[in-house]
Design a protein around this motif. Structure first.
Motif, mmCIF file in Angstrom:
data_model
loop_
_atom_site.group_PDB
_atom_site.id
_atom_site.type_symbol
_atom_site.label_atom_id
_atom_site.label_comp_id
_atom_site.label_asym_id
_atom_site.label_seq_id
_atom_site.Cartn_x
_atom_site.Cartn_y
_atom_site.Cartn_z
ATOM 1 N N ILE A 1 -3.619 5.378 -0.503
ATOM 2 C CA ILE A 1 -3.729 5.769 -1.616
ATOM 3 C C ILE A 1 -4.369 4.820 -2.527
ATOM 4 O O ILE A 1 -5.596 4.796 -2.902
ATOM 5 C CB ILE A 1 -2.440 6.502 -2.275
ATOM 6 C CG1 ILE A 1 -2.096 7.580 -1.401
ATOM 7 C CG2 ILE A 1 -3.040 7.165 -3.752
ATOM 8 C CD1 ILE A 1 -0.773 8.170 -1.762
ATOM 9 N N ILE A 2 -3.321 3.765 -2.524
ATOM 10 C CA ILE A 2 -3.906 2.492 -3.562
ATOM 11 C C ILE A 2 -3.354 1.298 -2.698
ATOM 12 O O ILE A 2 -2.139 1.359 -2.474
ATOM 13 C CB ILE A 2 -3.453 2.735 -4.836
ATOM 14 C CG1 ILE A 2 -4.066 1.915 -5.857
ATOM 15 C CG2 ILE A 2 -1.967 3.169 -5.088
ATOM 16 C CD1 ILE A 2 -3.927 2.240 -7.504
ATOM 17 N N LYS B 1 -6.969 -1.906 -4.901
ATOM 18 C CA LYS B 1 -8.128 -1.144 -4.007
ATOM 19 C C LYS B 1 -7.576 0.322 -3.758
ATOM 20 O O LYS B 1 -6.489 0.497 -3.558
ATOM 21 C CB LYS B 1 -8.224 -2.003 -2.587
ATOM 22 C CG LYS B 1 -8.747 -3.338 -2.524
ATOM 23 C CD LYS B 1 -8.724 -3.862 -1.194
ATOM 24 C CE LYS B 1 -9.113 -5.234 -1.061
ATOM 25 N NZ LYS B 1 -9.308 -6.078 0.256
ATOM 26 N N THR B 2 -8.448 1.140 -3.690
ATOM 27 C CA THR B 2 -8.354 2.689 -3.568
ATOM 28 C C THR B 2 -8.654 3.222 -2.168
ATOM 29 O O THR B 2 -9.573 2.688 -1.574
ATOM 30 C CB THR B 2 -8.762 3.397 -4.807
ATOM 31 O OG1 THR B 2 -10.398 3.115 -4.849
ATOM 32 C CG2 THR B 2 -8.225 3.166 -6.051
ATOM 33 N N GLY B 3 -7.953 4.179 -1.684
ATOM 34 C CA GLY B 3 -8.210 4.455 -0.450
ATOM 35 C C GLY B 3 -9.412 5.745 -0.491
ATOM 36 O O GLY B 3 -9.572 5.973 -1.494
ATOM 37 N N ALA B 4 -9.929 5.780 0.740
ATOM 38 C CA ALA B 4 -10.889 6.809 0.589
ATOM 39 C C ALA B 4 -10.412 8.337 0.209
ATOM 40 O O ALA B 4 -9.406 8.717 0.714
ATOM 41 C CB ALA B 4 -11.521 7.018 2.217
ATOM 42 N N THR C 1 0.642 -1.041 0.025
ATOM 43 C CA THR C 1 -0.025 0.017 0.059
ATOM 44 C C THR C 1 0.792 1.259 0.031
ATOM 45 O O THR C 1 1.836 1.323 0.718
ATOM 46 C CB THR C 1 -0.863 -0.070 1.059
ATOM 47 O OG1 THR C 1 -1.791 -1.157 1.335
ATOM 48 C CG2 THR C 1 -1.719 1.082 1.471
ATOM 49 N N TRP C 2 0.458 2.275 -1.072
ATOM 50 C CA TRP C 2 0.996 3.597 -0.768
ATOM 51 C C TRP C 2 0.386 4.467 0.026
ATOM 52 O O TRP C 2 -1.034 4.397 -0.046
ATOM 53 C CB TRP C 2 1.119 4.224 -2.051
ATOM 54 C CG TRP C 2 2.449 3.751 -2.991
ATOM 55 C CD1 TRP C 2 2.412 2.636 -3.912
ATOM 56 C CD2 TRP C 2 3.766 4.167 -2.954
ATOM 57 N NE1 TRP C 2 3.730 2.447 -4.283
ATOM 58 C CE2 TRP C 2 4.894 3.294 -3.784
ATOM 59 C CE3 TRP C 2 4.441 4.959 -1.933
ATOM 60 C CZ2 TRP C 2 6.054 3.697 -3.650
ATOM 61 C CZ3 TRP C 2 5.648 4.943 -2.142
ATOM 62 C CH2 TRP C 2 6.458 4.529 -3.060
ATOM 63 N N PHE C 3 0.820 5.223 0.904
ATOM 64 C CA PHE C 3 0.405 6.014 1.881
ATOM 65 C C PHE C 3 0.734 7.646 1.602
ATOM 66 O O PHE C 3 1.788 7.643 0.976
ATOM 67 C CB PHE C 3 0.464 5.818 3.354
ATOM 68 C CG PHE C 3 0.078 4.442 4.072
ATOM 69 C CD1 PHE C 3 -1.622 4.583 4.686
ATOM 70 C CD2 PHE C 3 0.409 3.315 3.539
ATOM 71 C CE1 PHE C 3 -2.015 3.527 5.236
ATOM 72 C CE2 PHE C 3 -0.129 2.372 4.353
ATOM 73 C CZ PHE C 3 -1.338 2.206 5.061
ATOM 74 N N LEU C 4 -0.260 8.334 1.915
ATOM 75 C CA LEU C 4 0.197 9.898 2.040
ATOM 76 C C LEU C 4 -0.389 10.443 3.480
ATOM 77 O O LEU C 4 -1.500 10.192 3.964
ATOM 78 C CB LEU C 4 -0.723 10.608 0.903
ATOM 79 C CG LEU C 4 -0.821 12.027 0.916
ATOM 80 C CD1 LEU C 4 0.894 12.672 0.741
ATOM 81 C CD2 LEU C 4 -1.686 12.630 0.072
#
Length: 261
Positions: free
Chosen positions: A179-180, A189-192, A165-168
């Motif tokens: 993020i995704i 899956k995509t993040g909210a 998972t990539w986070f911001l």
């Protein structure tokens, strides 16, 4: 006979868990009469001896190799109900491996059924690796493309799956936002908050060769300013066919500054 058939059940093994991570093991007893709260104890069977780990009824039950961890609540029993518990180990050690026995105490009289059950617990090395080797910071303008890569791999001998998972973590975010994700079954899956941009093709993640996971954002927005990082989770399928997290790693971040136009 008025007494029921007593049966103790523990999670089906063999279980493979990674050294240094927490573990929860479920144990349940059914078919008993009398008090609703049953006492439980856990024992690790080694080749040469049985080693007492922890008991709900006897604070001095644990042998020396477990006693200090029990006193420090690094090993404890969490009660889910009068007849079911979770054995919780916060930091799994190699010495915890063995045939793990869950017993419920016999309260006297005739024996009716099985008062113990066991499972095999294997403790394996942590071979999960996740890294980001790009620039520690980038300066972009709104509408510029952003591309980041992280490397994720595992060298375990067991059959495991990885999710990435990539986070911001933006300046106004209390917690990092996913993020995704490329999940363990290779679904995306995509993040909210990122769903519309993903559907529009403005966010994607590709697996490049065996170990590289590439995040692509063709047109960054002002709201994308912050720290980007990658988190990997290693999963294993237990004998009951459920998937369990056994390890995770987080990369260092890239700080992305976005200039407003």
């Amino acid at each position: 006979l008025c007494s029921g058939q007593i049966q103790v059940q523990i999670e089906k093994g063999p279980l493979y868990r990674v050294e240094g991570y927490p573990i929860s093991i479920f144990c349940n007893v059914s078919g008993f009469t009398g008090p609703s709260n049953r006492d439980f104890q856990f024992i690790v069977k080694k080749p040469n001896m049985d080693v007492n780990m922890i008991s709900t009824s006897d604070p001095g039950f644990a042998y020396g190799m477990f006693s200090s961890r029990v006193r420090n609540d690094e090993i404890y029993i969490k009660r889910l109900s009068g007849s079911s518990v979770l054995l919780e180990i916060k930091n799994l050690l190699e010495e915890d491996a063995g045939d793990l026995v869950c017993e419920t105490l016999h309260t006297g009289g005739a024996y009716y059924g099985d008062y113990a059950a066991e499972t095999k617990l294997n403790v394996i090395a942590d071979t999960l690796e996740a890294s980001y080797s790009g620039s520690p910071s980038q300066s972009l303008s709104e509408g510029d493309p952003l591309q980041l890569e992280c490397q994720v791999s595992s060298k375990t001998f067991q059959h495991t799956h990885l999710s990435v998972t990539w986070f911001l973590h933006g300046e106004e975010d209390k917690t990092p936002r996913p993020i995704i994700t490329l999940d363990k079954d290779l679904t995306v899956k995509t993040g909210a908050g990122f769903e519309d941009r993903y559907r529009a093709g403005l966010i994607s993640m590709d697996k490049v060769e065996e170990t590289t996971y590439r995040l692509k954002m063709p047109q960054v927005q002002q709201s994308d300013q912050g720290k980007f990082y990658c988190k990997a989770i290693e999963w294993i399928q237990d004998p009951d066919l459920s998937w369990t997290q056994i390890a995770n790693k987080t990369t260092r971040a890239c700080n992305v500054e976005i200039k407003r136009i």
